[in-house]
Motif scaffolding. Structure first.
Motif, PDB file in Angstrom:
ATOM      1  N   GLU A  70     120.925  40.581  46.343  1.00 61.28           N
ATOM      2  CA  GLU A  70     119.487  40.549  46.109  1.00 61.28           C
ATOM      3  C   GLU A  70     118.986  41.712  45.241  1.00 61.28           C
ATOM      4  O   GLU A  70     118.080  41.545  44.446  1.00 61.28           O
ATOM      5  CB  GLU A  70     118.772  40.588  47.464  1.00 61.28           C
ATOM      6  CG  GLU A  70     117.277  40.476  47.375  1.00 61.28           C
ATOM      7  CD  GLU A  70     116.634  40.467  48.749  1.00 61.28           C
ATOM      8  OE1 GLU A  70     115.407  40.594  48.800  1.00 61.28           O
ATOM      9  OE2 GLU A  70     117.343  40.343  49.759  1.00 61.28           O
ATOM     10  N   PHE A  71     119.573  42.885  45.380  1.00 57.89           N
ATOM     11  CA  PHE A  71     119.076  44.074  44.683  1.00 57.89           C
ATOM     12  C   PHE A  71     119.958  44.510  43.522  1.00 57.89           C
ATOM     13  O   PHE A  71     119.918  45.649  43.104  1.00 57.89           O
ATOM     14  CB  PHE A  71     118.929  45.236  45.675  1.00 57.89           C
ATOM     15  CG  PHE A  71     117.963  44.934  46.775  1.00 57.89           C
ATOM     16  CD1 PHE A  71     116.615  44.831  46.519  1.00 57.89           C
ATOM     17  CD2 PHE A  71     118.419  44.730  48.063  1.00 57.89           C
ATOM     18  CE1 PHE A  71     115.721  44.546  47.527  1.00 57.89           C
ATOM     19  CE2 PHE A  71     117.534  44.448  49.082  1.00 57.89           C
ATOM     20  CZ  PHE A  71     116.179  44.351  48.817  1.00 57.89           C
ATOM     21  N   TYR A  72     120.745  43.637  42.965  1.00 51.92           N
ATOM     22  CA  TYR A  72     121.650  43.986  41.877  1.00 51.92           C
ATOM     23  C   TYR A  72     121.113  43.450  40.561  1.00 51.92           C
ATOM     24  O   TYR A  72     120.733  42.291  40.453  1.00 51.92           O
ATOM     25  CB  TYR A  72     123.046  43.406  42.132  1.00 51.92           C
ATOM     26  CG  TYR A  72     124.016  43.676  41.010  1.00 51.92           C
ATOM     27  CD1 TYR A  72     124.474  44.956  40.758  1.00 51.92           C
ATOM     28  CD2 TYR A  72     124.452  42.651  40.185  1.00 51.92           C
ATOM     29  CE1 TYR A  72     125.357  45.216  39.724  1.00 51.92           C
ATOM     30  CE2 TYR A  72     125.338  42.898  39.151  1.00 51.92           C
ATOM     31  CZ  TYR A  72     125.786  44.178  38.927  1.00 51.92           C
ATOM     32  OH  TYR A  72     126.646  44.431  37.899  1.00 51.92           O
ATOM     33  N   ASP A  73     121.054  44.312  39.559  1.00 53.45           N
ATOM     34  CA  ASP A  73     120.634  43.916  38.224  1.00 53.45           C
ATOM     35  C   ASP A  73     121.694  44.405  37.242  1.00 53.45           C
ATOM     36  O   ASP A  73     121.792  45.607  36.974  1.00 53.45           O
ATOM     37  CB  ASP A  73     119.276  44.525  37.880  1.00 53.45           C
ATOM     38  CG  ASP A  73     118.757  44.088  36.531  1.00 53.45           C
ATOM     39  OD1 ASP A  73     119.450  43.315  35.829  1.00 53.45           O
ATOM     40  OD2 ASP A  73     117.647  44.509  36.160  1.00 53.45           O
ATOM     41  N   PRO A  74     122.514  43.515  36.696  1.00 55.35           N
ATOM     42  CA  PRO A  74     123.587  43.943  35.798  1.00 55.35           C
ATOM     43  C   PRO A  74     123.073  44.553  34.496  1.00 55.35           C
ATOM     44  O   PRO A  74     123.804  45.253  33.807  1.00 55.35           O
ATOM     45  CB  PRO A  74     124.376  42.663  35.535  1.00 55.35           C
ATOM     46  CG  PRO A  74     123.429  41.551  35.819  1.00 55.35           C
ATOM     47  CD  PRO A  74     122.485  42.063  36.875  1.00 55.35           C
ATOM     48  N   LYS A  75     121.811  44.333  34.157  1.00 55.53           N
ATOM     49  CA  LYS A  75     121.248  44.867  32.915  1.00 55.53           C
ATOM     50  C   LYS A  75     120.474  46.160  33.129  1.00 55.53           C
ATOM     51  O   LYS A  75     119.889  46.692  32.192  1.00 55.53           O
ATOM     52  CB  LYS A  75     120.331  43.821  32.279  1.00 55.53           C
ATOM     53  CG  LYS A  75     121.060  42.547  31.891  1.00 55.53           C
ATOM     54  CD  LYS A  75     120.115  41.543  31.299  1.00 55.53           C
ATOM     55  CE  LYS A  75     120.856  40.244  30.978  1.00 55.53           C
ATOM     56  NZ  LYS A  75     119.973  39.228  30.478  1.00 55.53           N
ATOM     57  N   LEU A  76     120.467  46.684  34.354  1.00 58.31           N
ATOM     58  CA  LEU A  76     119.669  47.861  34.670  1.00 58.31           C
ATOM     59  C   LEU A  76     120.112  49.095  33.894  1.00 58.31           C
ATOM     60  O   LEU A  76     119.277  49.864  33.415  1.00 58.31           O
ATOM     61  CB  LEU A  76     119.700  48.150  36.169  1.00 58.31           C
ATOM     62  CG  LEU A  76     118.728  49.211  36.663  1.00 58.31           C
ATOM     63  CD1 LEU A  76     117.294  48.824  36.328  1.00 58.31           C
ATOM     64  CD2 LEU A  76     118.867  49.394  38.156  1.00 58.31           C
ATOM     65  N   ASP A  77     121.415  49.313  33.731  1.00 46.92           N
ATOM     66  CA  ASP A  77     121.897  50.471  32.965  1.00 46.92           C
ATOM     67  C   ASP A  77     121.416  50.417  31.515  1.00 46.92           C
ATOM     68  O   ASP A  77     121.014  51.430  30.943  1.00 46.92           O
ATOM     69  CB  ASP A  77     123.414  50.554  33.000  1.00 46.92           C
ATOM     70  CG  ASP A  77     123.945  51.052  34.333  1.00 46.92           C
ATOM     71  OD1 ASP A  77     123.170  51.678  35.075  1.00 46.92           O
ATOM     72  OD2 ASP A  77     125.132  50.821  34.613  1.00 46.92           O
TER      73      ASP A  77
END
Length: 155
Positions: free
Chosen positions: A34-41
């Motif tokens: 639910e709290f993972y965003d692969p584009k966050l970095d």
């Protein structure tokens, strides 16, 4: 512990903690976290580049106590490699009550700005992390921040 009536032996029964399965066995990897965003970095890198306006930095400085970011663009001291200087900082507060006086390499605390100014030399003010109040450096009269108690990381 249970006593086996037929043989009189003590047999151990498993407790609840012994019956617990590994956390890895309970995780369903087929469901997206639910709290993972692969584009966050990538988003964070764009945000930093926008704030720096194309300039490079020797390090990103963080508070040694709470890891709050203090500076995105700084320059490492030529002689003292654990010290940095910067002009643009974030999450820092200046303590105007604590004025330091620099005469050569030593810092001498003054009780008031008038007392410190009358001695001669450069007047410095204590700089702390705005999140946890840990002292991280000083700011000089030209509003250049000198960090001597900060954690550097790759920029």
């Amino acid at each position: 512990m249970e006593v086996d009536g037929s043989k009189g032996n003590m047999a151990e029964s498993p407790t609840n903690s012994q019956q617990t399965v590994s956390d890895d066995d309970e995780i369903d990897y087929s469901v997206k976290p639910e709290f993972y965003d692969p584009k966050l970095d990538d988003k964070d890198e764009l945000w930093v580049q926008k704030r720096r306006k194309g300039y490079t930095s020797d390090a990103v400085l963080s508070c040694p106590a709470c890891f709050t970011t203090l500076c995105l663009e700084c320059q490492r001291h030529e002689k003292y490699v654990t010290q940095y200087r910067a002009i643009f900082v974030i999450n820092c507060k200046i303590d105007s009550d604590q004025v330091l006086k620099q005469n050569g390499p030593k810092l001498i605390k003054g009780k008031s700005r008038r007392e410190a100014s009358s001695v001669g030399g450069e007047t410095l003010k204590k700089v702390s992390c705005s999140a946890c109040s840990t002292e991280v450096g000083v700011v000089d009269e030209d509003e250049v921040y000198h960090f001597f108690n900060a954690l550097p990381s790759e920029s």
